[in-house]
Enzyme design. Structure first.
Site, mmCIF file in Angstrom:
data_model
loop_
_atom_site.group_PDB
_atom_site.id
_atom_site.type_symbol
_atom_site.label_atom_id
_atom_site.label_comp_id
_atom_site.label_asym_id
_atom_site.label_seq_id
_atom_site.Cartn_x
_atom_site.Cartn_y
_atom_site.Cartn_z
ATOM 1 N N GLY A 7 -1.003 -16.726 3.007
ATOM 2 C CA GLY A 7 -2.011 -15.661 2.963
ATOM 3 C C GLY A 7 -2.555 -15.539 1.548
ATOM 4 O O GLY A 7 -2.326 -14.537 0.870
ATOM 5 N N GLY A 9 -5.055 -14.583 -0.001
ATOM 6 C CA GLY A 9 -6.241 -13.733 -0.114
ATOM 7 C C GLY A 9 -6.296 -13.114 -1.496
ATOM 8 O O GLY A 9 -6.078 -13.803 -2.506
ATOM 9 N N ILE A 11 -4.353 -10.757 -3.157
ATOM 10 C CA ILE A 11 -3.102 -10.744 -3.924
ATOM 11 C C ILE A 11 -2.469 -12.138 -3.961
ATOM 12 O O ILE A 11 -2.086 -12.636 -5.026
ATOM 13 C CB ILE A 11 -2.122 -9.706 -3.318
ATOM 14 N N LYS A 205 5.553 3.547 -4.295
ATOM 15 C CA LYS A 205 4.251 2.914 -4.015
ATOM 16 C C LYS A 205 3.724 3.398 -2.662
ATOM 17 O O LYS A 205 2.550 3.749 -2.512
ATOM 18 C CB LYS A 205 4.410 1.384 -4.030
ATOM 19 N N ASN A 209 0.116 4.865 -0.646
ATOM 20 C CA ASN A 209 -0.540 4.107 0.414
ATOM 21 C C ASN A 209 -0.531 4.829 1.757
ATOM 22 O O ASN A 209 -1.490 4.767 2.513
ATOM 23 C CB ASN A 209 0.103 2.726 0.579
ATOM 24 N N ASN A 213 -4.516 5.762 1.666
ATOM 25 C CA ASN A 213 -5.209 4.702 2.408
ATOM 26 C C ASN A 213 -5.857 5.225 3.694
ATOM 27 O O ASN A 213 -7.054 5.024 3.909
ATOM 28 C CB ASN A 213 -4.273 3.515 2.661
ATOM 29 N N SER A 274 -7.390 -0.640 0.026
ATOM 30 C CA SER A 274 -7.496 -1.864 0.846
ATOM 31 C C SER A 274 -7.797 -1.506 2.303
ATOM 32 O O SER A 274 -8.486 -2.248 2.996
ATOM 33 C CB SER A 274 -6.215 -2.693 0.734
ATOM 34 N N GLU A 286 -4.159 -1.948 8.026
ATOM 35 C CA GLU A 286 -2.692 -2.070 7.925
ATOM 36 C C GLU A 286 -2.044 -0.698 8.194
ATOM 37 O O GLU A 286 -1.348 -0.159 7.333
ATOM 38 C CB GLU A 286 -2.383 -2.551 6.500
HETATM 39 N N1 LIG Z 1 -5.676 -6.071 -2.455
HETATM 40 C C1 LIG Z 1 -5.007 -5.160 -3.190
HETATM 41 O O1 LIG Z 1 -5.529 -4.642 -4.191
HETATM 42 C C2 LIG Z 1 -3.604 -4.797 -2.856
HETATM 43 C C3 LIG Z 1 -2.989 -5.287 -1.735
HETATM 44 N N2 LIG Z 1 -1.673 -4.980 -1.509
HETATM 45 C C4 LIG Z 1 -0.992 -5.480 -0.336
HETATM 46 O O2 LIG Z 1 -0.846 -6.882 -0.444
HETATM 47 C C5 LIG Z 1 -0.855 -7.479 0.862
HETATM 48 C C6 LIG Z 1 -1.955 -8.531 0.908
HETATM 49 O O3 LIG Z 1 -3.187 -7.831 0.781
HETATM 50 P P1 LIG Z 1 -4.547 -8.521 0.360
HETATM 51 O O4 LIG Z 1 -4.293 -9.647 -0.573
HETATM 52 O O5 LIG Z 1 -5.435 -7.435 -0.074
HETATM 53 O O6 LIG Z 1 -5.017 -9.098 1.761
HETATM 54 P P2 LIG Z 1 -6.167 -10.157 2.062
HETATM 55 O O7 LIG Z 1 -6.692 -9.835 3.399
HETATM 56 O O8 LIG Z 1 -7.115 -10.265 0.917
HETATM 57 O O9 LIG Z 1 -5.343 -11.522 2.085
HETATM 58 C C7 LIG Z 1 -4.644 -12.002 3.207
HETATM 59 C C8 LIG Z 1 -5.200 -13.387 3.488
HETATM 60 O O10 LIG Z 1 -4.391 -13.987 4.490
HETATM 61 C C9 LIG Z 1 -5.270 -14.682 5.361
HETATM 62 N N3 LIG Z 1 -4.633 -14.930 6.646
HETATM 63 C C10 LIG Z 1 -4.333 -14.045 7.617
HETATM 64 N N4 LIG Z 1 -3.740 -14.679 8.654
HETATM 65 C C11 LIG Z 1 -3.693 -15.985 8.328
HETATM 66 C C12 LIG Z 1 -3.207 -17.144 8.979
HETATM 67 N N5 LIG Z 1 -2.673 -17.073 10.202
HETATM 68 N N6 LIG Z 1 -3.324 -18.338 8.364
HETATM 69 C C13 LIG Z 1 -3.880 -18.433 7.144
HETATM 70 N N7 LIG Z 1 -4.348 -17.351 6.445
HETATM 71 C C14 LIG Z 1 -4.249 -16.156 7.035
HETATM 72 C C15 LIG Z 1 -6.457 -13.757 5.490
HETATM 73 O O11 LIG Z 1 -7.546 -14.437 6.032
HETATM 74 P P3 LIG Z 1 -8.648 -13.632 6.956
HETATM 75 O O12 LIG Z 1 -9.442 -12.816 5.973
HETATM 76 O O13 LIG Z 1 -9.378 -14.715 7.614
HETATM 77 O O14 LIG Z 1 -7.871 -12.747 7.886
HETATM 78 C C16 LIG Z 1 -6.633 -13.341 4.024
HETATM 79 O O15 LIG Z 1 -7.408 -14.275 3.309
HETATM 80 C C17 LIG Z 1 -1.075 -6.327 1.852
HETATM 81 O O16 LIG Z 1 0.153 -5.869 2.334
HETATM 82 C C18 LIG Z 1 -1.733 -5.247 0.974
HETATM 83 O O17 LIG Z 1 -1.532 -3.940 1.441
HETATM 84 C C19 LIG Z 1 -0.936 -4.243 -2.391
HETATM 85 C C20 LIG Z 1 -1.515 -3.741 -3.521
HETATM 86 C C21 LIG Z 1 -2.908 -3.930 -3.808
HETATM 87 C C1 LIG Z 2 -5.010 1.422 -4.069
HETATM 88 C C2 LIG Z 2 -4.083 0.279 -4.318
HETATM 89 C C3 LIG Z 2 -4.793 -0.870 -4.976
HETATM 90 C C4 LIG Z 2 -3.037 0.772 -5.287
HETATM 91 O O1 LIG Z 2 -2.453 1.942 -4.867
HETATM 92 C C5 LIG Z 2 -3.451 -0.194 -3.036
HETATM 93 O O2 LIG Z 2 -2.270 -0.423 -2.952
HETATM 94 C C6 LIG Z 2 -4.289 -0.383 -1.827
HETATM 95 O O3 LIG Z 2 -5.519 -0.332 -1.935
HETATM 96 O O4 LIG Z 2 -3.750 -0.600 -0.748
#
Ligand SMILES: NC(=O)C1=CN([C@@H]2O[C@H](COP(=O)(O)OP(=O)(O)OC[C@H]3O[C@@H](n4cnc5c(N)ncnc54)[C@H](OP(=O)(O)O)[C@@H]3O)[C@@H](O)[C@H]2O)C=CC1
Ligand SMILES: CC(C)(CO)C(=O)C(=O)O
Length: 325
Positions: A7, A9, A11, A205, A209, A213, A274, A286
């Site tokens: 994944g 994406g 993070i 944290k 959230n 959120n 997010s 989520e």
């Molecule tokens: N972004 C942020 O600022 C923060 C995020 N988090 C947490 O971190 C975690 C990740 O979040 P985040 O990075 O934002 O999520 P994203 O949606 O940006 O990243 C997840 C990635 O995984 C991909 N994906 C999903 N299913 C599959 C699969 N079967 N095969 C291949 N790729 C797949 C998604 O693609 P697709 O888009 O096509 O579904 C996406 O690109 C979450 O739990 C979030 O709550 C925590 C703090 C901050």
């Molecule tokens: C807001 C942030 C980036 C930090 O609390 C987060 O965890 C979210 O967007 O899910």
């Protein structure tokens, strides 16, 4: 050392790009769709206040291509994990550790937690216990994700702020594998201390959230706006007080109080959570790992969660209702 990010994406992409750019680890990224195609064609770009880097990465949609790993860092949204379990298996060798770099309550929460609920599965994050059974909790390493990032365009991650990725074994021990991962992430530029009590950091944290959120998804407001508004701040505070009682019943000792946590969220500023970003992009939110799981533990510990229940009902309906009619 072989490290795969499942994944890649916002993070996962940030962590993967830094590891590929700054360490000797053999890094593989699992992604899909236009984001994967862009990474394969042009590399992975990370933009931040410090500037822009473009890193050549090994990216694929086929985990079997990467084979068994030393570490698999799961950076998927929590609700995406059950669906990837069959695909994950080829990356799991006898010693592979699986790192949960995610928000919310992790599926391994009650592994080596001690107490009355030892070994319990959390249905809201691990329906039917499928994650626990497939991965095995003995592989789990926890990680609390503090950086904020988003996918600005396919192949381009915007790193908004934050470098903290505290880690912890479910047992709280400082094992060789968690120490080695910490060292690796530190050499990639993150702050990744090994914590003996990671569950406490997970709750601190999660406090933000579980409240901000869904409120942001319901109102469209940023963290700063929710905290500045008397009504929404009061709702967030009530949810956090309910969650605090649940966590305390599970043995958590909070190092800060609710008002300090709200002040910390306000400082993040005009940032869309997010969950709000997912809603606006038409993606699943989520909700279960962040909100339903806390309601579930409220029922388990006998602590009512009326405000959490109300907001959960509203945000579920928000999720089920098209934005434009
Ligand atoms: N972004 C942020 O600022 C923060 C995020 N988090 C947490 O971190 C975690 C990740 O979040 P985040 O990075 O934002 O999520 P994203 O949606 O940006 O990243 C997840 C990635 O995984 C991909 N994906 C999903 N299913 C599959 C699969 N079967 N095969 C291949 N790729 C797949 C998604 O693609 P697709 O888009 O096509 O579904 C996406 O690109 C979450 O739990 C979030 O709550 C925590 C703090 C901050
Ligand atoms: C807001 C942030 C980036 C930090 O609390 C987060 O965890 C979210 O967007 O899910």
């Amino acid at each position: 050392m072989k490290v795969a990010i499942f994944g890649a994406g916002a993070i996962g992409g940030l962590i993967g790009a830094r590891l590929a750019e700054r360490t000797d680890a053999e890094v593989g990224l699992i992604a899909r769709g236009p984001h994967l195609a862009a990474m394969q064609e042009r590399g992975l770009t990370v933009r931040s206040e410090a500037g822009e880097t473009v890193v050549k990465v090994r990216a694929s949609d086929d985990p079997a291509e990467l084979g068994p790993q030393d570490y698999v860092i799961i950076a998927l949204k929590a609700h995406s994990v059950p669906a990837i379990l069959p695909a994950l298996k080829p990356m799991l060798g006898p010693e592979t550790a699986v790192v949960t770099a995610q928000n919310g309550l992790p599926w391994w929460y009650f592994y080596k937690a001690g107490g009355a609920h030892e070994g319990r599965r959390i249905e809201a994050v691990d329906p039917g216990g499928a994650i626990w059974e497939t991965i095995g909790p003995e592989r789990a390493i926890g990680c609390v994700v503090h950086p904020a990032a988003d996918i600005e365009a396919p192949g381009v991650i915007r790193h908004v702020e934050g470098e903290r990725l505290p880690l912890g074994e479910p047992s709280g021990e400082k094992t060789e594998r968690v120490a080695a991962l910490s060292k690796l992430l530190v050499s990639a530029g993150f702050r990744a201390p090994v914590r003996p009590e990671l569950r406490t950091e997970i709750w601190v944290k999660l406090w933000g959230n579980l409240s901000f959120n869904p409120i942001s998804a319901l109102t469209g407001a940023t963290l700063a706006a929710i905290c500045a508004n008397d009504g929404t701040r009061a709702v967030a505070r009530a949810m956090m007080v309910e969650a605090e009682a649940v966590a305390k019943a599970l043995g958590i000792k909070f190092p800060i109080d609710v008002d300090k946590r709200i002040a910390g969220a306000a400082e993040v500023g005009e940032h869309k959570t997010s969950m709000l970003q997912d809603l606006e992009l038409g993606r699943p939110m989520e909700i279960d790992a962040l909100v339903t799981a806390v309601q579930e533990l409220g029922t388990l510990t006998g602590h009512p969660t009326p405000t959490i229940d109300t907001v959960l009902g509203l945000v579920r309906l928000r999720a089920a209702t098209p934005l434009e009619r």
